[in-house]
Design an enzyme around this catalytic site. Structure first.
Site, PDB file in Angstrom:
ATOM      1  N   TYR A  49       0.836  -1.202   0.000  1.00 24.99           N
ATOM      2  CA  TYR A  49       0.000   0.000   0.000  1.00 24.99           C
ATOM      3  C   TYR A  49       0.872   1.254   0.000  1.00 24.99           C
ATOM      4  O   TYR A  49       1.552   1.551   0.982  1.00 24.99           O
ATOM      5  CB  TYR A  49      -0.934   0.021   1.212  1.00 24.99           C
ATOM      6  CG  TYR A  49      -1.857  -1.171   1.312  1.00 24.99           C
ATOM      7  CD1 TYR A  49      -2.301  -1.838   0.171  1.00 24.99           C
ATOM      8  CD2 TYR A  49      -2.284  -1.644   2.541  1.00 24.99           C
ATOM      9  CE1 TYR A  49      -3.146  -2.929   0.264  1.00 24.99           C
ATOM     10  CE2 TYR A  49      -3.130  -2.728   2.654  1.00 24.99           C
ATOM     11  CZ  TYR A  49      -3.555  -3.374   1.501  1.00 24.99           C
ATOM     12  OH  TYR A  49      -4.393  -4.466   1.607  1.00 24.99           O
ATOM     13  N   HIS A  95       0.287 -11.999   0.992  1.00 25.80           N
ATOM     14  CA  HIS A  95      -0.598 -11.046   0.317  1.00 25.80           C
ATOM     15  C   HIS A  95      -0.912 -11.475  -1.115  1.00 25.80           C
ATOM     16  O   HIS A  95      -0.026 -11.543  -1.962  1.00 25.80           O
ATOM     17  CB  HIS A  95       0.074  -9.666   0.318  1.00 25.80           C
ATOM     18  CG  HIS A  95      -0.834  -8.537  -0.021  1.00 25.80           C
ATOM     19  ND1 HIS A  95      -0.418  -7.226  -0.016  1.00 25.80           N
ATOM     20  CD2 HIS A  95      -2.140  -8.504  -0.376  1.00 25.80           C
ATOM     21  CE1 HIS A  95      -1.429  -6.440  -0.352  1.00 25.80           C
ATOM     22  NE2 HIS A  95      -2.481  -7.203  -0.586  1.00 25.80           N
TER      23      HIS A  95
END
Length: 222
Positions: A48, A114
């Site tokens: 992110y 992830h």
């Protein structure tokens, strides 16, 4: 012991400017307000903002780290496969140290691989997760798991691996309830935690609309 999380968590992708440029002061106020209103689960990733979200969250949590359950991720670092992904055991070990530094903490409460659909499942099962388990045994992380979009793949992980928690997104909301149908029964049987990412379906009903990479088919978006 398990974790007592708030019903609603704070998805920290916004802190990395993933949905538009954020005023850093506004981000700090949002984190403090969330904690003051009882939210204790904060979910972030080095992906992110390409580490920006972790760095900001670490700064915002100064003096409040003891009040939150901190989740971050490993394996995804940029947008495009295969360059943006690395699920190797060596990268797992290096990544946790980098995240600990950015988040200004000595332990990660929840450590997640992830978007595992971008790697061979056998690598996740036999290389990535064993490396994560070793970190759990060393006390670097407390609980481990995986995230991804395909629910059947996550169900396979529950059936074949030692994991504590799973996260999927956009599968339990007003337009889609497949999370409850496909994955929840397996997690209940195995006593594995389950996080429903983006219960608002990534802004599909918002004024600005969803991001261009939204996973829903065109008829759902329409």
């Amino acid at each position: 012991p398990g974790l007592e999380t708030s019903v609603i968590g704070f998805g920290a992708a916004t802190l990395g400017d993933e949905y538009g440029t954020l005023d850093p002061a506004e981000g700090a106020r949002a984190v403090a307000a969330a904690i003051d209103h009882g939210i204790n689960l904060f979910d972030v990733s080095p992906y992110y903002g390409r580490t920006l979200a972790e760095s900001r969250l670490g700064a915002y949590l100064k003096g409040m780290r003891h009040r939150v359950i901190l989740a971050t991720k490993v394996g995804r670092y940029d947008r495009d496969p295969p360059e943006g992904f690395d699920f190797s055991a060596a990268r797992v070990v290096a990544s946790v140290e980098e995240s600990l530094a950015r988040l200004r903490t000595d332990v990660i409460d929840v450590f997640l691989a992830h978007d595992i659909e971008f790697a061979p499942l056998q690598q996740i099962l036999h290389e990535t997760l064993p490396a994560m388990r070793r970190l759990r045994d060393q006390g670097k992380v407390r609980f481990i798991g995986v995230t991804g979009f395909p629910l059947e793949m996550l169900r396979t992980v529950v059936q074949k691996a030692d994991v504590d928690v799973l996260l999927s997104y956009c599968h339990h909301n007003l337009l889609n309830t497949r999370l409850d149908e496909v994955l929840a029964p397996a997690t209940r049987t195995s006593c594995v935690g389950l996080i429903n990412g983006s219960p608002l379906h990534m802004g599909v009903l918002s004024r600005h609309g969803p991001p261009p990479w939204h996973p829903a088919p065109p008829e759902v978006l329409q």
